[in-house]
Design an enzyme around this catalytic site. Structure first.
Site, short mmCIF file in Angstrom:
data_model
loop_
_atom_site.label_atom_id
_atom_site.label_comp_id
_atom_site.label_asym_id
_atom_site.label_seq_id
_atom_site.Cartn_x
_atom_site.Cartn_y
_atom_site.Cartn_z
CD GLU A 84 -2.89 1.05 2.42
OE1 GLU A 84 -3.22 -0.06 2.87
OE2 GLU A 84 -3.33 2.12 2.88
CE LYS A 264 -6.08 -1.51 5.60
NZ LYS A 264 -5.18 -0.67 4.80
CG ASP A 280 1.11 -17.06 11.39
OD1 ASP A 280 0.32 -16.36 10.74
OD2 ASP A 280 0.85 -18.20 11.81
CG HIS A 381 -3.25 8.23 -0.30
ND1 HIS A 381 -4.39 7.51 -0.14
CD2 HIS A 381 -2.46 7.89 0.73
CE1 HIS A 381 -4.29 6.74 0.94
NE2 HIS A 381 -3.12 6.97 1.48
C1 MEV Z 1 -5.93 3.17 5.18
O1 MEV Z 1 -5.11 2.08 4.80
C2 MEV Z 1 -5.98 3.28 6.69
C3 MEV Z 1 -6.92 4.36 7.23
O2 MEV Z 1 -8.25 4.16 6.73
C4 MEV Z 1 -6.88 4.25 8.74
C5 MEV Z 1 -7.88 5.12 9.46
O3 MEV Z 1 -8.95 5.47 8.89
O4 MEV Z 1 -7.61 5.43 10.63
C6 MEV Z 1 -6.51 5.75 6.78
#
Ligand code: MEV
Length: 433
Positions: A84, A264, A280, A381
């Site tokens: 990513e 995430k 792992d 980005h």
């Molecule tokens: C993107 O890979 C991760 C985010 O969505 C995390 C978040 O929203 O805190 C930017």
């Protein structure tokens, strides 16, 4: 152990060979060793064929390093394998902000993993519990005999507990200190070694014998303090940014839908380190999310608070999560790039590696929340994407930033536009020179 210095300003602007040389200098690795370990994605198909089944080739991912990490006063260059864009840059930037506040502080529990031994059709639960607890010493001795090497190194089974799951079902947990190993094999061995004995003591039928991935006695904690000045964003003051991040944390604390995305963002930092070091990542993910749901409501693994210090507002971050990583065994035996990743980190214990992965998680979380609470994540980005388009268009050295900035401002990152901008810039630079 750590790196001499994880601050390598301008690293991202240099070429791959220049970056390799700079890294070798920072961590004392011979250039040839680094280059060999990175060639061809690490393993060849013959080696891959011995690791898993039905192999038809290998699959490479980008391998980068996050910089600026200072953890418990030591510098670390953090290897990250990830597909990513922005993840490595974000962790690097956040680590720089955290460094300005004294760096990360991290602590970790012993490497305790649990074997689960399920027994069902138990006639009398109370008697079963009593007999197993009475036989605890003997059971732990038998468990220890099955992992003699671990015991000889100072690890091994430490304790045992019985949990009642239903009127006819119990599960016995054997807790083992796995030292520098992830531990799955040893913990499974123990479960299989004493399963029959446990079932016969309980006068029930033996069910599953397997580790639990919810390793909640193997927690890692990372904290940081970021001064307002360091966290300030473009067009947003430090204090406003702190308030925005605290508000984002509260959102995740109240809402599982947001908590999933928040976590995430944490795993964006954790997983690339786990993968780079041959560990792992499914185990780490399983543990993280089971732990996040332990209260009954899925919750954030890291939270953020504002602290009012005499010098002004400070942002404080706290992360706690389970994590089972190893620096011996598994993929490391066969994967030269995973071994290189550990060499770059210069860690000599699973504990140190785990603290680094947790700090990478906290840094990634900070970067995401800061962007979300201020300008949003798309601009960042866009800048990174613009930089790679500028490189593709032939920009070199300082031209890369100049072209990228213009493309990002214009919100036009086509290759054609990049080429036009490059011509304009060269014309201008030429006339200035
Ligand atoms: C993107 O890979 C991760 C985010 O969505 C995390 C978040 O929203 O805190 C930017």
């Amino acid at each position: 152990m750590s790196a001499k210095n994880s601050r390598l300003p301008g690293f991202y602007k240099t070429s791959i060979p220049e970056r390799r040389s700079a890294l070798c200098e920072a961590v004392d690795i011979p250039l040839e060793e680094l280059t060999d370990a990175l060639s061809g994605g690490g393993i060849d198909p013959d080696a891959a064929d011995k690791i898993v089944e039905n192999v038809i080739g290998t699959y490479a991912l980008p391998f980068g390093v996050a910089l600026n990490f200072q953890i418990n006063q030591a510098d670390y260059i953090v290897p990250m394998v990830v597909e990513e864009p922005s993840v490595i840059a974000a962790a690097t930037n956040a680590a720089k902000m955290i460094r300005a506040g004294g760096g990360f502080k991290a602590t970790i529990d012993a490497s305790i993993m649990a074997s689960q031994i399920q027994v069902y059709d138990v006639k009398n639960i109370a008697i079963a519990q009593e007999r197993i607890i009475a036989a605890k010493r003997v059971l732990l001795d038998h468990a220890a005999q099955s992992v003699a090497q671990l015991v000889s190194l100072g690890g091994g089974p430490r304790d045992l507990e019985v949990r009642v799951l239903a009127p006819d079902m119990i599960v016995v947990h054997v807790f083992t200190d796995c030292l520098d190993a992830m531990g799955a094999n040893m913990v499974n061995t123990i479960a299989e070694a004493i399963g029959d004995e446990v079932a016969s003591l309980a006068e029930g039928k033996l069910g599953l014998r397997i580790l639990s991935n919810l390793c909640d006695r193997r927690l890692v904690r990372a904290t940081c303090r970021v001064p307002a000045d360091a966290v300030a964003a473009k067009n947003t003051s430090g204090e406003q940014t702190i308030d925005g991040i605290v508000n984002a944390s509260r959102f995740a604390e109240l809402d599982p839908y947001r908590a999933a995305t928040h976590n995430k963002g944490i795993m964006n930092g954790v997983d690339p380190v786990v993968i780079a070091t041959g560990n792992d990542w499914r185990a780490v993910e399983a543990a993280a999310h089971a732990f996040a749901a332990r209260s009954g409501q899925y919750s954030p693994l890291a939270v953020w608070r504002k602290h009012k210090s005499p010098e002004g507002p400070v942002l404080e971050g706290f992360l706690e999560m389970p994590m089972s990583l190893g620096i011996i065994g598994g993929t490391l035996r066969v994967h030269p790039t995973a071994r290189l990743a550990l060499r770059l980190l210069n860690v000599d214990s699973a504990a140190d590696l785990t603290m680094v992965a947790a700090c990478a998680g906290l840094a990634s979380n900070l970067a995401a929340l800061r962007a979300l609470a201020t300008e949003g994540i798309q601009r960042g980005h866009m800048s990174l994407h613009a930089r790679s388009v500028a490189l593709n268009a032939g920009a070199q050295g300082p031209e890369v930033e100049q072209v990228a900035e213009k493309l990002a401002n214009e919100k036009n990152t086509t290759l054609e536009r990049a080429k036009e901008v490059l011509v304009e810039i060269r014309g201008r630079n030429g006339s200035e020179g």
